[in-house]
Scaffold this motif. Structure first.
Motif, short mmCIF file in Angstrom:
data_model
loop_
_atom_site.label_atom_id
_atom_site.label_comp_id
_atom_site.label_asym_id
_atom_site.label_seq_id
_atom_site.Cartn_x
_atom_site.Cartn_y
_atom_site.Cartn_z
N ASP A 89 0.84 -1.20 0.00
CA ASP A 89 0.00 0.00 0.00
C ASP A 89 0.88 1.26 0.00
OD1 ASP A 89 0.83 0.50 2.64
OD2 ASP A 89 -0.96 -0.40 3.52
N ASN A 93 3.18 -0.70 3.58
CA ASN A 93 2.79 -1.91 4.31
C ASN A 93 2.48 -3.02 3.31
OD1 ASN A 93 2.81 -0.65 6.94
ND2 ASN A 93 0.92 0.39 6.32
N THR A 94 2.83 -4.24 3.66
CA THR A 94 2.65 -5.38 2.77
C THR A 94 1.41 -6.17 3.16
OG1 THR A 94 5.03 -5.55 2.38
CG2 THR A 94 3.69 -7.49 1.88
N TRP A 95 0.56 -6.45 2.19
CA TRP A 95 -0.62 -7.29 2.36
C TRP A 95 -0.41 -8.56 1.55
CZ3 TRP A 95 -5.16 -5.59 5.02
CH2 TRP A 95 -5.10 -4.27 5.48
N HIS A 120 -4.04 -10.75 4.78
CA HIS A 120 -3.58 -10.16 6.04
C HIS A 120 -2.51 -9.12 5.78
CE1 HIS A 120 -0.37 -13.21 5.55
NE2 HIS A 120 0.37 -12.35 6.24
N ARG A 121 -2.45 -8.13 6.67
CA ARG A 121 -1.39 -7.12 6.62
C ARG A 121 -0.26 -7.58 7.51
NH1 ARG A 121 -2.75 -1.25 8.81
NH2 ARG A 121 -2.62 -2.36 10.80
N ARG A 129 -0.94 -6.49 12.87
CA ARG A 129 -1.49 -7.40 11.88
C ARG A 129 -3.00 -7.21 11.78
NH1 ARG A 129 -0.19 -13.05 9.91
NH2 ARG A 129 -2.19 -13.97 9.29
N LEU A 187 -6.88 2.17 1.29
CA LEU A 187 -5.58 1.88 1.89
C LEU A 187 -4.72 3.13 2.03
CD1 LEU A 187 -4.65 -1.50 0.14
CD2 LEU A 187 -5.84 -1.11 2.31
N LYS A 190 -6.55 4.99 4.98
CA LYS A 190 -6.63 4.06 6.12
C LYS A 190 -8.03 4.07 6.75
CE LYS A 190 -1.72 4.60 7.20
NZ LYS A 190 -1.47 5.62 6.14
#
Length: 208
Positions: A89, A93-95, A120-121, A129, A187, A190
């Motif tokens: 995002d 942050n990785t999803w 999941h993040r 998470r 995203l 937020k």
């Protein structure tokens, strides 16, 4: 003489019958071809693949891996079977997640995750998470900004990502579990909008 006439009549009738049959057959063949709406042929397919998509600045947009991918030749879209995907995002942050199948448009602006979706993040020092359990989730990324000539604009503002589904959804965080039917998430901002039949369970102190 009578036999010749008889055979001539038979031959003419047979010729007429054959011509009529051919006309009917050709009409049925045309109708069948016009009614056929099967899937278009794939431009190419890949097995056990990894696809890394980059934006106009060369930054990572998303990664998809899976046992099979097919690219459509008519519009350049991609179909994926049993994908594992990784999306970054605008806050870096990785999803990560899985679904039964996925469709991605030619420009990588729309990814439709079909069937059961689990996402999941990844937790970091800054974020906790978050787990998402739903079905048929669409992820949309703003199109690349272009100039009057249609060329991507260098150093353009970041491209926002949004997620949306009309299916029942469960969002699990450290201290809360949210249930709803339908969900929209931004995203970049937020923000999460739970659309209907919302039920939130709070678990104070969990994770401390």
């Amino acid at each position: 003489m009578i036999e010749r006439r008889t055979w001539l009549v038979i031959a003419v009738l047979a010729l007429i019958a054959f011509a009529a049959w051919m006309e009917v057959w050709l009409m049925r063949a045309r109708d069948t071809s016009e009614d056929f709406t099967g899937p278009p042929r794939s431009d190419y397919t890949m097995n056990d693949f990894t696809l890394d998509a980059l934006d106009s600045e060369g930054a990572h947009s998303f990664t998809v891996t899976g046992p099979r991918m097919a690219r459509r030749g008519d519009d350049g879209s991609v179909y994926v079977t049993l994908p594992n995907y990784e999306i970054v995002d605008n806050s870096s942050n990785t999803w990560k997640g899985t679904s039964e199948s996925a469709w991605v448009d030619k420009d990588g602006n729309v990814m439709k995750l079909e069937g059961k979706v689990l996402m999941h993040r990844e937790p970091t020092e800054k974020v906790e998470r978050v787990d998402l359990d739903t079905n048929d989730l669409t992820i949309t990324t703003d199109p690349k900004l272009k100039d009057a000539q249609g060329h991507p604009i260098a150093n353009a503002p970041h491209r926002n990502k949004r997620m949306e589904t009309a299916a029942p959804t469960v969002i699990s965080e450290t201290n809360t579990v949210s249930h709803s039917v339908g969900m929209k998430a931004d995203l970049d901002l937020k923000t999460v909008e739970l659309l209907s039949e919302v039920h939130i369970v709070t678990m104070p102190g969990k994770g401390k």
